[in-house]
Design a protein around this motif. Structure first.
Motif, PDB file in Angstrom:
ATOM      1  N   PRO A  11       0.840  -1.199   0.000  1.00 43.25           N
ATOM      2  CA  PRO A  11       0.000   0.000   0.000  1.00 43.25           C
ATOM      3  C   PRO A  11       0.873   1.247   0.000  1.00 43.25           C
ATOM      4  CG  PRO A  11      -0.576  -1.501   1.816  1.00 43.25           C
ATOM      5  CD  PRO A  11       0.766  -1.927   1.279  1.00 43.25           C
ATOM      6  N   ALA A  12       0.639   2.142  -0.922  1.00 42.44           N
ATOM      7  CA  ALA A  12       1.440   3.369  -1.013  1.00 42.44           C
ATOM      8  C   ALA A  12       0.542   4.528  -1.425  1.00 42.44           C
ATOM      9  CB  ALA A  12       2.575   3.181  -2.015  1.00 42.44           C
ATOM     10  N   ALA A  13      -0.660   4.540  -0.864  1.00 42.65           N
ATOM     11  CA  ALA A  13      -1.638   5.556  -1.279  1.00 42.65           C
ATOM     12  C   ALA A  13      -1.957   6.543  -0.164  1.00 42.65           C
ATOM     13  CB  ALA A  13      -2.926   4.866  -1.746  1.00 42.65           C
ATOM     14  N   LYS A  28       5.237   9.521  -0.329  1.00 46.95           N
ATOM     15  CA  LYS A  28       6.363   9.448   0.617  1.00 46.95           C
ATOM     16  C   LYS A  28       7.199   8.200   0.362  1.00 46.95           C
ATOM     17  CE  LYS A  28       3.693   7.368   4.322  1.00 46.95           C
ATOM     18  NZ  LYS A  28       3.303   7.373   5.710  1.00 46.95           N
ATOM     19  N   GLU A  29       6.608   7.183  -0.242  1.00 51.58           N
ATOM     20  CA  GLU A  29       7.341   5.950  -0.552  1.00 51.58           C
ATOM     21  C   GLU A  29       8.409   6.183  -1.621  1.00 51.58           C
ATOM     22  OE1 GLU A  29       4.057   6.242  -0.256  1.00 51.58           O
ATOM     23  OE2 GLU A  29       3.518   4.826   1.328  1.00 51.58           O
ATOM     24  N   MET A  30       8.334   7.342  -2.307  1.00 53.64           N
ATOM     25  CA  MET A  30       9.343   7.661  -3.328  1.00 53.64           C
ATOM     26  C   MET A  30      10.466   8.540  -2.780  1.00 53.64           C
ATOM     27  SD  MET A  30       9.026   6.177  -6.177  1.00 53.64           S
ATOM     28  CE  MET A  30      10.099   7.191  -7.179  1.00 53.64           C
ATOM     29  N   LYS A 109      -8.859   6.017   2.361  1.00 55.02           N
ATOM     30  CA  LYS A 109      -9.811   5.771   3.451  1.00 55.02           C
ATOM     31  C   LYS A 109      -9.236   4.870   4.523  1.00 55.02           C
ATOM     32  CE  LYS A 109     -13.989   6.106   0.599  1.00 55.02           C
ATOM     33  NZ  LYS A 109     -15.037   5.272   0.031  1.00 55.02           N
ATOM     34  N   GLY A 110      -7.921   4.644   4.472  1.00 55.11           N
ATOM     35  CA  GLY A 110      -7.287   3.838   5.521  1.00 55.11           C
ATOM     36  C   GLY A 110      -6.578   2.618   4.956  1.00 55.11           C
ATOM     37  N   LEU A 111      -5.682   2.067   5.777  1.00 48.24           N
ATOM     38  CA  LEU A 111      -4.888   0.914   5.341  1.00 48.24           C
ATOM     39  C   LEU A 111      -5.771  -0.295   5.023  1.00 48.24           C
ATOM     40  CD1 LEU A 111      -2.172  -0.489   4.903  1.00 48.24           C
ATOM     41  CD2 LEU A 111      -2.012  -0.818   7.383  1.00 48.24           C
TER      42      LEU A 111
END
Ligand code: UTP
Length: 296
Positions: A11-13, A28-30, A109-111
């Motif tokens: 998950p990277a959203a 932020k994952e980038m 909307k959450g993990l």
């Protein structure tokens, strides 16, 4: 190796609000950790554990992520032409790590909601979830142990780490019972971001999971919880306490090196530690770190 067939979901959203304004236009994952984006370490970790099918859940700034894992023929040609084989290898490696797929999470909307977006891709099979901003040092393998535990127990496996009780309010916390393995516990309950007083233990849930597909049915009906988000922890709490066919939840207690690159202080520590340990950068950096530390 049966684990070859397991798929992974990253998950990277998330909005990455702790890193604003850097995350206004970039997930932020980038963000780079030394010279690779954080998510590349996570993809490499999955590949090392024998996983070659990876689904990345992307949000509004999807292009940077998708482009990173694509090949860039112009750049590759230029490096080839210059005879820069070292850099060429590193560029090609990032697009050759695994079969990478993307799916959008329309709204963050959450993990739990992000993981549910993986249902069609994953199907009715166990799968791994690796948080894209949570780095596990490759010298301290965790995912392989979790996959082995899943295969031995047929259960959902989460990763737990002892944290200072003052910090437990930032994590999901687990209520546990011992098993005959000192590094594995049976999870009897989970609470998302509890106060120190309400925490069942100082065992915090960290960003690695091996989930059974039963979690999807539970997530479909999980209501928004803490922070108004659909929490994966709430679905896991149901799996841990129900007598259904999910096989229960076990925790692997991780005692190795972990860096939470979604947190600014931990992000800086990750860069310093990983760079100091690198053969190409460490020799120049280590004496400087010592000198600098002496001035503090
Ligand atoms: P975090 O809570 O750390 O991410 O979620 P965040 O919300 O982006 O961070 P801040 O607090 O605003 O800075 C853990 C992981 O779950 C993903 C994030 O991208 C991160 O990898 N996530 C979170 C999603 O994919 N979708 C969501 O709706 C929420």
């Amino acid at each position: 190796m049966p684990q070859k067939r397991m798929k992974a979901v990253i998950p990277a959203a998330g909005l990455g609000t702790r890193f604003l304004p850097a995350t206004k236009a970039l997930p932020k994952e980038m963000l780079p950790v030394v010279d690779k984006p954080a998510i590349q370490y996570v993809v490499e970790e999955a590949a090392l554990a024998g996983i070659h099918d990876i689904l990345i859940i992307i949000g509004r700034n999807k292009n940077a992520l998708a482009n990173h894992f694509d090949s860039v023929p112009e750049l590759e040609d230029k490096l080839k032409h210059k005879g820069d084989h070292g850099r060429l290898k590193r560029v090609v490696e990032s697009s050759d790590l695994a079969d990478i797929h993307f799916v959008r999470q329309g709204e963050p909307k959450g993990l739990g909601h992000a993981v549910l977006r993986a249902r069609a891709h994953v199907g009715d099979a166990p799968f791994a979830v690796l948080l894209g901003d949570d780095l596990i040092d490759e010298r301290d393998p965790l995912l392989t142990t979790m996959i082995d535990e899943h295969e031995a127990r047929g259960a959902t496996i989460i990763a737990l780490m002892e944290v200072d009780p003052e910090q437990i309010h930032m994590y999901g916390a687990a209520a546990v019972e011992p098993t005959d393995d000192a590094d594995v516990v049976k999870v009897t309950g989970l609470v998302e971001k509890p106060s120190k007083e309400d925490a069942p233990s100082n065992l915090a849930v960290i960003g690695r999971y091996v989930l059974t597909p039963q979690v999807f049915d539970i997530l479909e009906r999980t209501e928004p919880g803490k922070g108004g988000e659909i929490q994966l922890t709430d679905a896991l709490q149901e799996l841990a306490t129900s007598d259904g066919d999910g096989g229960g939840v076990y925790g692997v207690v991780f005692r190795g090196r972990r860096y939470d690159t979604g947190d600014r202080v931990d992000y800086i520590k990750a860069i310093v530690q990983l760079a100091a340990d690198r053969e190409d950068l460490g020799p120049e950096l280590r004496p400087w770190f010592k000198e600098f530390a002496a001035t503090l």
